[in-house]
Enzyme design. Structure first.
Site, PDB file in Angstrom:
ATOM      1  N   LYS A   3      -2.478   3.755   2.688  1.00 45.87           N
ATOM      2  CA  LYS A   3      -2.112   3.878   1.249  1.00 45.87           C
ATOM      3  C   LYS A   3      -3.897   4.461   1.533  1.00 45.87           C
ATOM      4  CE  LYS A   3       0.654   2.324  -1.105  1.00 45.87           C
ATOM      5  NZ  LYS A   3       1.198   3.093  -2.201  1.00 45.87           N
ATOM      6  N   SER A  47      -3.623   2.141  -3.131  1.00 44.06           N
ATOM      7  CA  SER A  47      -3.794   1.048  -3.696  1.00 44.06           C
ATOM      8  C   SER A  47      -5.345   0.706  -3.591  1.00 44.06           C
ATOM      9  CB  SER A  47      -3.561  -0.206  -3.052  1.00 44.06           C
ATOM     10  OG  SER A  47      -2.848  -1.085  -2.092  1.00 44.06           O
ATOM     11  N   TYR A  50       0.278  -0.908   6.657  1.00 47.11           N
ATOM     12  CA  TYR A  50       0.940  -0.973   5.162  1.00 47.11           C
ATOM     13  C   TYR A  50      -0.956  -0.393   4.561  1.00 47.11           C
ATOM     14  CZ  TYR A  50       1.002  -1.882   0.075  1.00 47.11           C
ATOM     15  OH  TYR A  50       0.124  -1.591  -1.528  1.00 47.11           O
TER      16      TYR A  50
HETATM   17  N1  NAD Z   1       2.457  -5.076  -6.546  1.00 47.45           N
HETATM   18  C1  NAD Z   1       0.924  -4.812  -5.836  1.00 47.45           C
HETATM   19  O1  NAD Z   1       0.447  -5.945  -5.572  1.00 47.45           O
HETATM   20  C2  NAD Z   1       0.398  -3.440  -5.969  1.00 47.45           C
HETATM   21  C3  NAD Z   1      -1.011  -3.445  -5.212  1.00 47.45           C
HETATM   22  C4  NAD Z   1      -1.183  -1.703  -4.943  1.00 47.45           C
HETATM   23  C5  NAD Z   1      -0.728  -0.593  -4.704  1.00 47.45           C
HETATM   24  N2  NAD Z   1       0.892  -1.039  -4.636  1.00 47.45           N
HETATM   25  C6  NAD Z   1       2.359  -0.007  -4.858  1.00 47.45           C
HETATM   26  O2  NAD Z   1       2.409   0.206  -6.135  1.00 47.45           O
HETATM   27  C7  NAD Z   1       3.653   0.903  -5.784  1.00 47.45           C
HETATM   28  C8  NAD Z   1       4.890  -0.079  -6.498  1.00 47.45           C
HETATM   29  O3  NAD Z   1       4.745  -0.853  -6.062  1.00 47.45           O
HETATM   30  P1  NAD Z   1       5.549  -2.384  -7.022  1.00 47.45           P
HETATM   31  O4  NAD Z   1       4.593  -3.632  -6.709  1.00 47.45           O
HETATM   32  O5  NAD Z   1       6.029  -1.860  -7.957  1.00 47.45           O
HETATM   33  O6  NAD Z   1       6.796  -1.897  -6.257  1.00 47.45           O
HETATM   34  P2  NAD Z   1       8.369  -3.033  -6.358  1.00 47.45           P
HETATM   35  O7  NAD Z   1       8.586  -3.571  -5.110  1.00 47.45           O
HETATM   36  O8  NAD Z   1       8.857  -3.896  -7.645  1.00 47.45           O
HETATM   37  O9  NAD Z   1       9.329  -1.744  -6.752  1.00 47.45           O
HETATM   38  C9  NAD Z   1       9.276  -0.294  -5.805  1.00 47.45           C
HETATM   39  C10 NAD Z   1      10.255   0.267  -6.053  1.00 47.45           C
HETATM   40  O10 NAD Z   1      10.492   1.565  -5.544  1.00 47.45           O
HETATM   41  C11 NAD Z   1      11.745   1.487  -4.920  1.00 47.45           C
HETATM   42  N3  NAD Z   1      11.668   2.175  -4.061  1.00 47.45           N
HETATM   43  C12 NAD Z   1      11.494   1.726  -2.251  1.00 47.45           C
HETATM   44  N4  NAD Z   1      12.064   2.439  -1.271  1.00 47.45           N
HETATM   45  C13 NAD Z   1      12.116   3.335  -1.865  1.00 47.45           C
HETATM   46  C14 NAD Z   1      12.274   4.458  -1.244  1.00 47.45           C
HETATM   47  N5  NAD Z   1      12.887   4.512  -0.238  1.00 47.45           N
HETATM   48  N6  NAD Z   1      12.655   5.410  -2.568  1.00 47.45           N
HETATM   49  C15 NAD Z   1      12.721   5.672  -3.620  1.00 47.45           C
HETATM   50  N7  NAD Z   1      12.358   4.167  -4.182  1.00 47.45           N
HETATM   51  C16 NAD Z   1      12.031   2.857  -3.629  1.00 47.45           C
HETATM   52  C17 NAD Z   1      12.367   0.035  -4.944  1.00 47.45           C
HETATM   53  O11 NAD Z   1      13.453   0.222  -5.073  1.00 47.45           O
HETATM   54  C18 NAD Z   1      11.774  -0.618  -5.932  1.00 47.45           C
HETATM   55  O12 NAD Z   1      12.565  -0.380  -7.769  1.00 47.45           O
HETATM   56  C19 NAD Z   1       4.061   0.867  -4.221  1.00 47.45           C
HETATM   57  O13 NAD Z   1       3.568   2.102  -4.047  1.00 47.45           O
HETATM   58  C20 NAD Z   1       2.971  -0.370  -3.863  1.00 47.45           C
HETATM   59  O14 NAD Z   1       2.876   0.376  -2.530  1.00 47.45           O
HETATM   60  C21 NAD Z   1       1.318  -2.494  -5.289  1.00 47.45           C
END
Ligand code: NAD
Length: 248
Positions: free
Chosen positions: A156, A139, A152
């Site tokens: 990352k 991230s 968090y």
């Molecule tokens: N959305 C944002 O703004 C953003 C920004 C930067 C980084 N990220 C990173 O991107 C990645 C995806 O995030 P997203 O926004 O798509 O989130 P999201 O909540 O839409 O999807 C996350 C998915 O991970 C699954 N999950 C959670 N814990 C789990 C576990 N222990 N084992 C297996 N699956 C698990 C959830 O069920 C969900 O389907 C994450 O690593 C997040 O930190 C997100």
């Protein structure tokens, strides 16, 4: 068809960025296994994406689950070419001293220990084949942290260093390891980063993104498909911002 003939595991692929990455991989010719703690959502996303996509329920924070996932992927495809460590969670925004130990442990287990388990069970398979591509979804939080998301952000930052460390160690084994650093994106997780989903809070976040919009699962899919394809064969250890200029 950048990924024709490749096989891939996408963790956390039932939702958000992971779902966008899985759909793009299938569109580029890969066979994909969606691994998610929410088995029902993973199954339904696999059906929605189609193209032979399969699903497996796994908590990536648990070694036993990751071991079974590895076996399931090899059963389904015969081998694993690509691993996307995308599953991740956050705590809600709060002063660092107010975040509970339970939240700290949960965030670290899902965001960091999952990478450790995947290295234990999936990397040996890639090493034995002398080929593989790993993509960690880190991230911009690990590069340019926002206040009140300290643990968090730190998880990352850990992932960014893990990516570089894995890349340098695994390069002689034919395994490339890169990361994506997404900026705030239009996924169900966004509300948890903002604390509350209000027009004011959205405007505050957007004001820090020069391109003027949130990132999308399609943005991540496009970047992931390139980094995991043979076109990126000379690229390893990079942590690529997909952030509309946020980290400039
Ligand atoms: N959305 C944002 O703004 C953003 C920004 C930067 C980084 N990220 C990173 O991107 C990645 C995806 O995030 P997203 O926004 O798509 O989130 P999201 O909540 O839409 O999807 C996350 C998915 O991970 C699954 N999950 C959670 N814990 C789990 C576990 N222990 N084992 C297996 N699956 C698990 C959830 O069920 C969900 O389907 C994450 O690593 C997040 O930190 C997100």
């Amino acid at each position: 068809m950048k990924l024709q003939g490749k096989t891939a595991i996408v963790t956390g692929g039932a939702s958000g960025f992971g779902a966008g990455i899985a759909a793009k991989f299938v569109a580029e010719g890969a066979r994909v296994l969606i691994a998610d703690i929410n088995g029902a959502a993973a199954k339904s996303m696999a059906n929605e994406i189609g193209g032979g996509t399969v699903s497996h329920a796994a908590n990536m924070a648990l070694g036993d689950d990751v071991k079974k996932l590895t076996e399931a992927a090899i059963d389904a495809f015969g081998h694993i070419d690509i691993l996307v460590n995308n599953a991740g969670v956050t705590h809600l925004p709060a002063a660092m001293e107010d975040i509970t130990e339970e939240d700290f442990d949960r965030v670290l287990a899902v965001n960091t220990k999952s990478v450790f388990w995947s290295a234990k069970y999936i990397i040996p398979h890639m090493k034995s084949r002398q080929t593989g591509a790993v993509l960690n979804v880190a991230s911009t939080a690990g590069v340019s942290p926002r206040p009140r998301l300290s643990w968090y952000n730190s998880s990352k930052g850990w992932m960014i260093t893990a990516t570089k460390s894995m890349a340098v160690e695994l390069a002689p084994n034919g395994v490339r390891v890169n990361a994506l650093n997404p900026v705030a994106g239009e996924t169900p997780l966004l509300k948890s980063f903002m604390g509350e989903d209000t027009p004011e809070m959205r405007a505050k976040f957007l004001s820090t993104i020069p391109i003027g919009r949130f990132s999308t699962p399609q943005d991540m899919g496009a970047a992931a498909a390139f980094l995991c394809s043979d076109e990126a064969g000379m690229i390893t250890g990079i942590c690529m911002e997909v952030d509309g200029g946020r980290c400039i």
